[in-house]
Design an enzyme around this catalytic site. Structure first.
Site, mmCIF file in Angstrom:
data_model
loop_
_atom_site.group_PDB
_atom_site.id
_atom_site.type_symbol
_atom_site.label_atom_id
_atom_site.label_comp_id
_atom_site.label_asym_id
_atom_site.label_seq_id
_atom_site.Cartn_x
_atom_site.Cartn_y
_atom_site.Cartn_z
ATOM 1 N N LYS A 11 1.059 -4.192 -0.310
ATOM 2 C CA LYS A 11 0.754 -4.501 1.010
ATOM 3 C C LYS A 11 0.787 -6.061 1.082
ATOM 4 O O LYS A 11 0.337 -6.578 -0.013
ATOM 5 C CB LYS A 11 -0.077 -3.909 1.906
ATOM 6 C CG LYS A 11 -1.678 -4.430 1.330
ATOM 7 C CD LYS A 11 -2.668 -3.787 2.456
ATOM 8 C CE LYS A 11 -2.939 -4.772 3.485
ATOM 9 N NZ LYS A 11 -4.030 -5.495 3.732
ATOM 10 N N HIS A 14 -4.378 1.024 -0.582
ATOM 11 C CA HIS A 14 -5.075 1.523 -1.597
ATOM 12 C C HIS A 14 -6.131 2.458 -1.097
ATOM 13 O O HIS A 14 -6.878 3.314 -1.617
ATOM 14 C CB HIS A 14 -5.917 0.388 -2.323
ATOM 15 C CG HIS A 14 -6.633 -0.235 -1.589
ATOM 16 N ND1 HIS A 14 -6.337 -1.135 -0.547
ATOM 17 C CD2 HIS A 14 -8.217 -0.011 -1.544
ATOM 18 C CE1 HIS A 14 -7.431 -1.697 -0.137
ATOM 19 N NE2 HIS A 14 -8.555 -1.054 -0.497
ATOM 20 N N LYS A 56 -14.413 -8.510 9.578
ATOM 21 C CA LYS A 56 -15.302 -9.154 8.538
ATOM 22 C C LYS A 56 -16.388 -9.780 9.119
ATOM 23 O O LYS A 56 -16.747 -10.091 10.292
ATOM 24 C CB LYS A 56 -14.235 -10.354 8.275
ATOM 25 C CG LYS A 56 -13.042 -9.582 7.479
ATOM 26 C CD LYS A 56 -12.356 -10.365 6.357
ATOM 27 C CE LYS A 56 -10.969 -9.847 5.639
ATOM 28 N NZ LYS A 56 -11.471 -8.735 4.705
ATOM 29 N N ARG A 106 5.601 -16.298 -13.615
ATOM 30 C CA ARG A 106 6.056 -17.648 -13.845
ATOM 31 C C ARG A 106 5.348 -18.571 -15.085
ATOM 32 O O ARG A 106 5.938 -19.192 -15.969
ATOM 33 C CB ARG A 106 6.423 -18.575 -12.785
ATOM 34 C CG ARG A 106 7.196 -19.637 -12.791
ATOM 35 C CD ARG A 106 7.094 -20.608 -11.582
ATOM 36 N NE ARG A 106 7.580 -19.841 -10.573
ATOM 37 C CZ ARG A 106 8.828 -20.025 -9.646
ATOM 38 N NH1 ARG A 106 9.363 -21.213 -10.262
ATOM 39 N NH2 ARG A 106 9.063 -19.457 -8.892
ATOM 40 N N LYS A 158 -8.685 6.166 -2.500
ATOM 41 C CA LYS A 158 -9.982 6.530 -2.510
ATOM 42 C C LYS A 158 -10.269 7.960 -2.435
ATOM 43 O O LYS A 158 -9.781 8.621 -1.818
ATOM 44 C CB LYS A 158 -10.667 5.602 -1.271
ATOM 45 C CG LYS A 158 -10.414 4.185 -1.382
ATOM 46 C CD LYS A 158 -11.240 3.628 -0.215
ATOM 47 C CE LYS A 158 -11.094 2.063 0.173
ATOM 48 N NZ LYS A 158 -11.701 1.249 -0.763
ATOM 49 N N ASP A 182 -3.875 -6.823 8.629
ATOM 50 C CA ASP A 182 -4.565 -6.834 7.428
ATOM 51 C C ASP A 182 -5.193 -5.154 7.327
ATOM 52 O O ASP A 182 -5.172 -4.779 6.014
ATOM 53 C CB ASP A 182 -5.613 -7.939 7.227
ATOM 54 C CG ASP A 182 -6.031 -7.849 5.861
ATOM 55 O OD1 ASP A 182 -5.438 -7.986 4.885
ATOM 56 O OD2 ASP A 182 -7.334 -7.717 5.774
ATOM 57 N N HIS A 193 -4.567 0.522 6.725
ATOM 58 C CA HIS A 193 -5.590 1.406 6.382
ATOM 59 C C HIS A 193 -6.261 2.148 7.357
ATOM 60 O O HIS A 193 -6.453 3.563 7.175
ATOM 61 C CB HIS A 193 -6.674 0.483 5.672
ATOM 62 C CG HIS A 193 -6.189 -0.424 4.631
ATOM 63 N ND1 HIS A 193 -5.593 -0.265 3.607
ATOM 64 C CD2 HIS A 193 -6.769 -1.681 4.291
ATOM 65 C CE1 HIS A 193 -5.291 -1.053 2.859
ATOM 66 N NE2 HIS A 193 -6.190 -2.051 3.261
HETATM 67 C C1 BG6 Z 1 -7.184 -5.165 1.814
HETATM 68 C C2 BG6 Z 1 -7.391 -6.373 2.742
HETATM 69 O O1 BG6 Z 1 -5.996 -4.308 1.997
HETATM 70 O O2 BG6 Z 1 -8.408 -4.289 2.248
HETATM 71 C C3 BG6 Z 1 -8.703 -7.210 2.775
HETATM 72 O O3 BG6 Z 1 -6.240 -7.074 2.755
HETATM 73 C C4 BG6 Z 1 -9.847 -6.166 2.838
HETATM 74 O O4 BG6 Z 1 -8.726 -8.102 3.590
HETATM 75 C C5 BG6 Z 1 -9.722 -4.765 1.926
HETATM 76 O O5 BG6 Z 1 -10.991 -6.744 2.368
HETATM 77 C C6 BG6 Z 1 -10.763 -3.919 2.096
HETATM 78 O O6 BG6 Z 1 -10.654 -2.920 1.044
HETATM 79 P P1 BG6 Z 1 -11.871 -2.087 0.488
HETATM 80 O O7 BG6 Z 1 -11.445 -1.302 -0.499
HETATM 81 O O8 BG6 Z 1 -12.849 -3.042 -0.017
HETATM 82 O O9 BG6 Z 1 -12.348 -1.311 1.790
#
Ligand code: BG6
Length: 512
Positions: A157, A187, A349, A49, A191, A244, A249
């Site tokens: 995501k 993602h 975290k 936008r 890796k 999250d 992951h």
């Molecule tokens: C993301 C989460 O999918 O992955 C984040 O939303 C997180 O909260 C991140 O920090 C971690 O990714 P990586 O590649 O730094 O381990």
């Protein structure tokens, strides 16, 4: 990856004014460009936008490349200029169906002018509320029709916020698209070290015979982060670590460690095997929910001389928030290979360091012949698959200390990726974008598996939602989370592995 496989095409990024485009997507595309991996005729159309011109969009993206591309240091003015010529921008109201006619017209013009053909990828890096809308509006313009070229959608995501919304989103996408056109991103699968888990297991004859309940005592999967919620407080407070990190992951890592050998390295074979792992996850009983899932939230603390705020004091977070920033859990996979083997999963975290790894704890030898010394406990060999940082593999093994008698010491046999000279470790988004351009879905999540992963996690979310008195343990920022998480691991001397920044430094010294 042969260049000839990548057809001429156009990549449309929705949400192009956002952070992901600036920090990850365009820098990754630039890195692909530098490796000569992009097709001959290729263009990127940023859509959002915000009002940018092609010029101002290119300027912003150049800044992103200069800060975040892996190949930023060798980027010459000519390189950037040449890459910039592939970048375009269109401002529309992405939630207005009518505006998609403007997009269609722009795509027709660009593909004509640049000779990219009608092969389009649509990357949704937008707020999740737009995930069902954008594909629908594209379809209304016929932009789902593969008659004149491929049409693929990449969805970031979070894919749904719970089981119900994930099912609804899948259903809505499948009304206009085939599963083969839908690329759901995680993602972690991009890796390099995560993919290497498959290679470690299936390219070596020595591990696989031991990779089962007969020889493995338990498995740990950790994704530790030292950062807090940063500027994402309002998103995170409605999400929490379970949604999250765990639902996506960590369960993906679990599937790769636990799956059966696939018949081939292709999308169907690998994704079928991963699906079977999700199906075999033992559903959590009321007792499991109470005892085997631990949640925590970081509190204020001084870390390396700096006062870090409590989660509840972060911007965008409710002052009374009960959102978890830490989860530890024990789960089982009920199949022949894994019956009775606990999998311990942990993420959080504001832990002491950023480190993600999988630890395979092998069973101890049946007889402790060398127990008679202080240094060696005979609690089993460990194989550590380090995902980040200091990517590599470490095997802990017992060795004789030279000299009289039989003193045994645990030593490391290790390999670090940085020992591979002249080898470039691509970023996750590079690999994933290129795979989608080629049409390879192996590293993307299939719809049924995604729902299955939600199915496993949903009872936990419900339990927390329905029972306000489920403990939420505070843990000081910079610590390894609530100490009760140690009690999850069975066996008197057993505990989590507390990783160091450097893969093989544990037990010697730890640089945090
Ligand atoms: C993301 C989460 O999918 O992955 C984040 O939303 C997180 O909260 C991140 O920090 C971690 O990714 P990586 O590649 O730094 O381990």
């Amino acid at each position: 990856m042969g260049k000839e496989k990548v057809k001429n095409q156009l990549l449309v990024i929705f949400g192009a004014s956002g952070d992901l485009t600036y920090r990850k997507l365009v820098p990754a595309l630039y890195d692909l460009y530098k490796q000569d991996a992009l097709p001959e005729n290729f263009a990127i159309l940023g859509v959002a936008r915000s009002s940018f011109t092609d010029e101002s969009f290119r300027e912003k993206m150049e800044d992103g490349i200069r800060h975040f591309a892996s190949k930023r240091e060798e980027a010459t003015v000519e390189d950037i200029e040449a890459f910039n010529k592939k970048l375009f921008y269109l401002s529309i109201n992405t939630d207005e169906a009518g505006d998609y006619a403007i997009l269609k017209k722009k795509l027709d013009e660009l593909s004509e002018e640049l000779n990219t053909g009608k092969n389009y990828i649509f990357y949704l890096s937008t707020p999740p509320a737009l995930y069902p809308l954008v594909p629908k509006y594209l379809a209304e313009q016929g932009l789902n029709d593969e008659g004149d070229g491929f049409k693929r959608i990449i969805i970031e995501k979070p894919f749904g916020t719970d089981l119900k919304s994930a099912i609804a989103l899948n259903k809505s996408l499948l009304e206009d698209y085939e599963e083969e056109q839908i690329y759901r991103i995680d993602h972690y699968l991009g890796k390099e070290t995560v993919q290497n888990m498959l290679v470690t297991r299936f390219a070596n004859g020595i591990y696989e015979p031991l990779w089962n309940r007969n020889y493995i005592h338990h498995i740990e999967i950790t994704a530790a982060e030292n950062i807090g919620v940063e500027n994402r407080g309002s998103y995170y407070d409605n999400s929490g670590a379970m949604r999250d990190m765990v639902q996506n992951h960590l369960l993906q890592l679990l599937a790769l460690v636990a799956m059966e050998p696939p018949m081939a390295i292709d999308a169907d074979a690998i994704r079928n095997e991963k699906m079977k792992v999700f199906q075999a996850l033992r559903p959590l009983t009321q007792d499991d929910l109470k005892v085997n899932i631990i949640r925590g939230q970081y509190t204020e603390a001084h870390v390396r001389g700096k006062l870090l705020p409590a989660y509840r004091d972060e911007k965008g977070v409710d002052a009374n928030s009960r959102t978890e920033t830490y989860v530890a859990m024990k789960v089982f996979i009920d199949n022949w290979r894994w019956a009775g083997v606990p999998f311990y999963i942990r993420t959080g975290k504001r832990l002491p360091i950023r480190a993600s790894e999988v630890v395979i704890h092998f069973r101890p030898t049946p007889q402790s012949l060398f127990i008679d010394n202080d240094e060696f406990r005979n609690d089993g060999n460990r194989l550590i698959l380090r995902i980040q940082p200091d990517e590599g593999i470490l095997l802990k093994t017992g060795m004789k200390v030279p000299g009289r008698g039989y003193q045994v010491k645990e030593v490391n046999m290790d390999f670090h990726y940085n020992q591979l000279h002249n080898t470039y470790l691509p970023e996750a988004y590079e690999r994933l974008l290129l795979d989608c351009m080629i049409g390879d879905q192996t590293l993307y999540i299939r719809g049924d598996a995604l729902e299955q992963a939600w199915k496993f996690v949903q009872p936990i979310l419900d339990y927390w939602g329905e029972n306000e008195d489920v403990p939420l343990y505070g843990y000081p920022s910079g610590s390894w989370g609530p100490s009760v998480a140690d009690d999850l691991i069975e066996g008197a001397a057993m505990t989590w592995r507390y990783p160091c920044k450097n893969l093989s430094d544990d037990g010697i010294y730890c640089e945090l």
